[in-house]
Scaffold this motif. Structure first.
Motif, PDB file in Angstrom:
ATOM      1  N   VAL B 280       0.841  -1.211   0.000  1.00 20.72           N
ATOM      2  CA  VAL B 280       0.000   0.000   0.000  1.00 20.72           C
ATOM      3  C   VAL B 280       0.877   1.263   0.000  1.00 20.72           C
ATOM      4  CG1 VAL B 280      -1.777   1.252   1.296  1.00 20.72           C
ATOM      5  CG2 VAL B 280      -1.894  -1.231   1.099  1.00 20.72           C
ATOM      6  N   GLU B 281       2.068   1.172   0.608  1.00 23.18           N
ATOM      7  CA  GLU B 281       2.971   2.336   0.654  1.00 23.18           C
ATOM      8  C   GLU B 281       3.368   2.836  -0.744  1.00 23.18           C
ATOM      9  OE1 GLU B 281       6.382   0.800   2.756  1.00 23.18           O
ATOM     10  OE2 GLU B 281       7.192  -0.181   0.972  1.00 23.18           O
ATOM     11  N   VAL B 282       3.267   1.946  -1.750  1.00 13.53           N
ATOM     12  CA  VAL B 282       3.645   2.332  -3.123  1.00 13.53           C
ATOM     13  C   VAL B 282       2.572   3.236  -3.757  1.00 13.53           C
ATOM     14  CG1 VAL B 282       4.199   1.412  -5.437  1.00 13.53           C
ATOM     15  CG2 VAL B 282       5.032   0.226  -3.401  1.00 13.53           C
ATOM     16  N   ASP B 283       1.357   3.183  -3.221  1.00 14.06           N
ATOM     17  CA  ASP B 283       0.238   3.931  -3.837  1.00 14.06           C
ATOM     18  C   ASP B 283       0.525   5.425  -3.976  1.00 14.06           C
ATOM     19  OD1 ASP B 283      -0.927   1.476  -3.722  1.00 14.06           O
ATOM     20  OD2 ASP B 283      -2.580   2.035  -2.399  1.00 14.06           O
ATOM     21  N   ASN B 284       1.278   5.959  -3.045  1.00 11.29           N
ATOM     22  CA  ASN B 284       1.546   7.404  -3.078  1.00 11.29           C
ATOM     23  C   ASN B 284       2.771   7.782  -3.910  1.00 11.29           C
ATOM     24  OD1 ASN B 284      -0.670   8.064  -1.471  1.00 11.29           O
ATOM     25  ND2 ASN B 284       0.462   7.542   0.399  1.00 11.29           N
ATOM     26  N   ASP B 285       3.467   6.767  -4.419  1.00 13.10           N
ATOM     27  CA  ASP B 285       4.618   7.046  -5.275  1.00 13.10           C
ATOM     28  C   ASP B 285       4.089   7.568  -6.620  1.00 13.10           C
ATOM     29  OD1 ASP B 285       7.776   5.914  -5.525  1.00 13.10           O
ATOM     30  OD2 ASP B 285       6.715   6.276  -7.423  1.00 13.10           O
ATOM     31  N   PRO B 286       4.674   8.625  -7.167  1.00 12.82           N
ATOM     32  CA  PRO B 286       4.154   9.168  -8.428  1.00 12.82           C
ATOM     33  C   PRO B 286       4.195   8.185  -9.598  1.00 12.82           C
ATOM     34  CG  PRO B 286       6.220  10.238  -7.788  1.00 12.82           C
ATOM     35  CD  PRO B 286       5.795   9.401  -6.628  1.00 12.82           C
ATOM     36  N   ARG B 287       4.980   7.133  -9.462  1.00 11.78           N
ATOM     37  CA  ARG B 287       5.065   6.153 -10.540  1.00 11.78           C
ATOM     38  C   ARG B 287       3.891   5.165 -10.539  1.00 11.78           C
ATOM     39  NH1 ARG B 287      11.317   5.082  -9.094  1.00 11.78           N
ATOM     40  NH2 ARG B 287      10.367   5.382  -7.052  1.00 11.78           N
ATOM     41  N   ALA B 288       3.174   5.103  -9.404  1.00 12.10           N
ATOM     42  CA  ALA B 288       2.040   4.163  -9.310  1.00 12.10           C
ATOM     43  C   ALA B 288       0.897   4.664 -10.184  1.00 12.10           C
ATOM     44  CB  ALA B 288       1.577   4.064  -7.859  1.00 12.10           C
ATOM     45  N   CYS B 289       0.451   3.854 -11.143  1.00  8.82           N
ATOM     46  CA  CYS B 289      -0.659   4.347 -11.977  1.00  8.82           C
ATOM     47  C   CYS B 289      -1.732   3.294 -12.199  1.00  8.82           C
ATOM     48  CB  CYS B 289      -0.151   4.968 -13.266  1.00  8.82           C
ATOM     49  SG  CYS B 289       0.457   3.839 -14.451  1.00  8.82           S
ATOM     50  N   TYR B 290      -1.890   2.369 -11.243  1.00  7.59           N
ATOM     51  CA  TYR B 290      -2.916   1.327 -11.407  1.00  7.59           C
ATOM     52  C   TYR B 290      -4.336   1.835 -11.205  1.00  7.59           C
ATOM     53  CZ  TYR B 290      -0.301   0.878  -7.003  1.00  7.59           C
ATOM     54  OH  TYR B 290       0.447   1.139  -5.883  1.00  7.59           O
ATOM     55  N   PHE B 291      -4.510   2.874 -10.406  1.00  3.72           N
ATOM     56  CA  PHE B 291      -5.866   3.431 -10.270  1.00  3.72           C
ATOM     57  C   PHE B 291      -6.177   4.325 -11.481  1.00  3.72           C
ATOM     58  CE2 PHE B 291      -4.736   2.490  -5.773  1.00  3.72           C
ATOM     59  CZ  PHE B 291      -5.658   1.480  -5.599  1.00  3.72           C
ATOM     60  N   TYR B 292      -5.157   5.003 -11.946  1.00  2.00           N
ATOM     61  CA  TYR B 292      -5.259   5.781 -13.191  1.00  2.00           C
ATOM     62  C   TYR B 292      -5.650   4.843 -14.341  1.00  2.00           C
ATOM     63  CZ  TYR B 292      -3.522   8.697 -17.065  1.00  2.00           C
ATOM     64  OH  TYR B 292      -3.407   9.419 -18.228  1.00  2.00           O
ATOM     65  N   GLN B 293      -5.016   3.665 -14.340  1.00  4.03           N
ATOM     66  CA  GLN B 293      -5.271   2.637 -15.353  1.00  4.03           C
ATOM     67  C   GLN B 293      -6.756   2.216 -15.332  1.00  4.03           C
ATOM     68  OE1 GLN B 293      -2.683  -0.599 -14.384  1.00  4.03           O
ATOM     69  NE2 GLN B 293      -3.410  -1.961 -16.010  1.00  4.03           N
ATOM     70  N   ALA B 294      -7.282   1.981 -14.120  1.00  3.15           N
ATOM     71  CA  ALA B 294      -8.700   1.593 -14.001  1.00  3.15           C
ATOM     72  C   ALA B 294      -9.596   2.710 -14.534  1.00  3.15           C
ATOM     73  CB  ALA B 294      -9.039   1.286 -12.553  1.00  3.15           C
TER      74      ALA B 294
END
Lengths: 140, 312
Positions: B280-294
């Motif tokens: 979950v800590e990765v969610d706030n990393d700017p590289r995380a885009c899985y919610f953007y993907q959804a």
């Protein structure tokens, strides 16, 4: 029937030794009311050993089915004691209702009345895949 | 002329390879335009109906299709589980779809049996979209992935993508590879334990297409080269014993620490749902885009509905 000489009929020649019975069963030749002879392990100058099937009548055969089992087979149509037509068979691009998919997750395992269709994806290795689920066909 | 007579042989989407590269590019272009100008599309499907035939439960895919059709001004009908459909009475897929295609203009179908949407498309008078058939195809997930990569990386050519986790059974990975290997300069890094490596026939397809690929067992070894990291779930039921599962599961969990050697502009993708493979800590990393993907999933489905209905 004189198995050496047919007056009218069909000869499936150059069957890979051991595959004669499989072709006999898949073509349902036991259901015919004509005479059928299977010669197994005959000497062949081309193959060493071969199987031969002879029918003393001319009928429509499923060439795709024959090619699927053994694409070495040659088919001679005999009329008046002479070979009037000689055919070879080629591995078909599509098999329709010849083999069935064994994948229990495939729609063909539950849906009634749909054709079993397979496509040839690798001719060199004779690999067919189910048109619905893409599972590779195996005889197991 | 009988006005009840309907058009036959409509275009459907069963596998991502049903679409040409030009058509995929067109869908991406349309989706981008919808994102920029949503008001221009909000009535375009007025009086059109989408039937969502979900023979097994799904959260995001069904809701994404529903939201997509509603944003285009259309209506949605259908069911969300086989128990509430005539399938529970033993009706065939072919019969169900023949009937539904008389009431709707387009169908999105999810079914646990592989190939069911193909059967449906052959008996439907309206376009059928495969919204997932068991472990087989899920083309709208692939379109979602392509739109995401395209928007984040400025196109679909010349980048390195790492595919991590279950590459053996993961349908999203297979479809994404099939789609991307038709573009140029895409390098595939396959990161999986030996038990879950990409099947040989998929590697043969990549070789035949001239795609460049490499195989790694450890995520850390591949990380520095990646422009895109596509994570998938490592599922317990794929393993013969609990010990192997636990050992491998833990080596494929993405944490901030494991991200350290990654490029600053790498993007992290996941088809979701995740279980524990991305901390979950990765969610706030700017590289995380899985919610953007959804989020992208809704827009590409809008573009697809328009395309198959021949609108715009």
């Amino acid at each position: 029937m004189n198995i050496d000489g047919l007056n009218n009929g069909i000869v499936l020649d150059h069957i890979t030794a051991g595959k004669g019975m499989q072709i006999y069963e898949m073509l349902k030749l036991d259901k015919l009311d004509c005479t059928v002879a299977i010669i197994q392990n005959a000497t062949s100058s081309k193959l060493g050993r071969k199987d031969i099937i002879k029918l003393d009548t001319v009928i429509d055969l499923n060439y795709d089915m024959i090619a699927f089992v053994d694409s070495n087979v040659t088919i001679d149509i005999i009329k008046d004691g002479r070979v009037c037509e000689k055919r070879s068979v080629k591995l078909p691009e599509t098999l329709k209702n010849i083999i069935s998919c064994h994948n229990p997750r495939c729609i063909t395992s539950t849906e009634q009345g749909i054709d079993q269709i397979f496509h040839l994806v690798d001719p060199d290795r004779r690999i067919y895949r189910c048109a619905y689920c893409d599972t590779e066909y195996s005889e197991k | 002329m009988d006005k009840l007579k309907v058009k036959n042989n409509p275009r459907s989407l069963i596998n991502i390879t049903d679409l040409s590269v030009a058509e995929i590019d067109h869908l991406i272009e349309t989706a981008n335009d919808i994102i920029e100008n949503p008001e221009a599309y909000q009535e375009i499907c007025a009086h059109k109906k989408l039937a969502t035939l979900f023979f097994e439960p799904s959260t995001r895919t069904r809701l994404s299709f529903t939201a997509a059709m509603q944003e285009l001004g259309g209506d949605v009908l259908g069911f969300s589980e086989a128990a509430s459909s005539s399938a529970a009475k033993g009706e065939s897929v072919a019969d169900t779809v023949q009937i539904v295609s008389l009431y709707a203009d387009i169908i999105a179908m999810r079914h646990p049996k592989e190939g069911a949407p193909l059967v449906a498309s052959r008996h439907s008078n309206v376009p059928v979209i495969n919204a997932g058939d068991g472990g087989h195809f899920h083309p709208t997930q692939t379109l979602t992935d392509l739109l995401t990569i395209s928007r984040k990386k400025g196109g679909l050519n010349n980048f390195t993508i790492g595919l991590c986790g279950d590459l053996k059974f993961g349908r999203t990975v297979h479809s994404l590879i099939e789609a991307l290997m038709r573009y140029t300069g895409v390098k595939f890094i396959l990161i999986a334990p030996p038990e879950l490596r990409l099947p040989k026939y998929m590697k043969e397809k990549m070789n035949a297409a001239g795609a460049e690929w490499a195989e790694y067992e450890k995520l850390e070894d591949a990380m520095p080269d990646l422009d895109v990291l596509y994570m998938t779930r490592v599922q317990k039921e794929r393993f013969f014993n609990e010990e192997d599962y636990v050992r491998l599961r833990d080596s494929y969990i993405l944490t901030l620490d494991r991200l350290k050697p990654a490029k600053k502009d790498m993007i992290i993708m996941h088809p979701l749902p995740r279980v524990n493979e991305i901390a979950v800590e990765v969610d706030n990393d700017p590289r995380a885009c899985y919610f953007y993907q959804a989020h992208c999933g809704k827009y590409i489905r809008e573009a697809l509905i328009l395309f198959l209905l021949g609108l715009k």
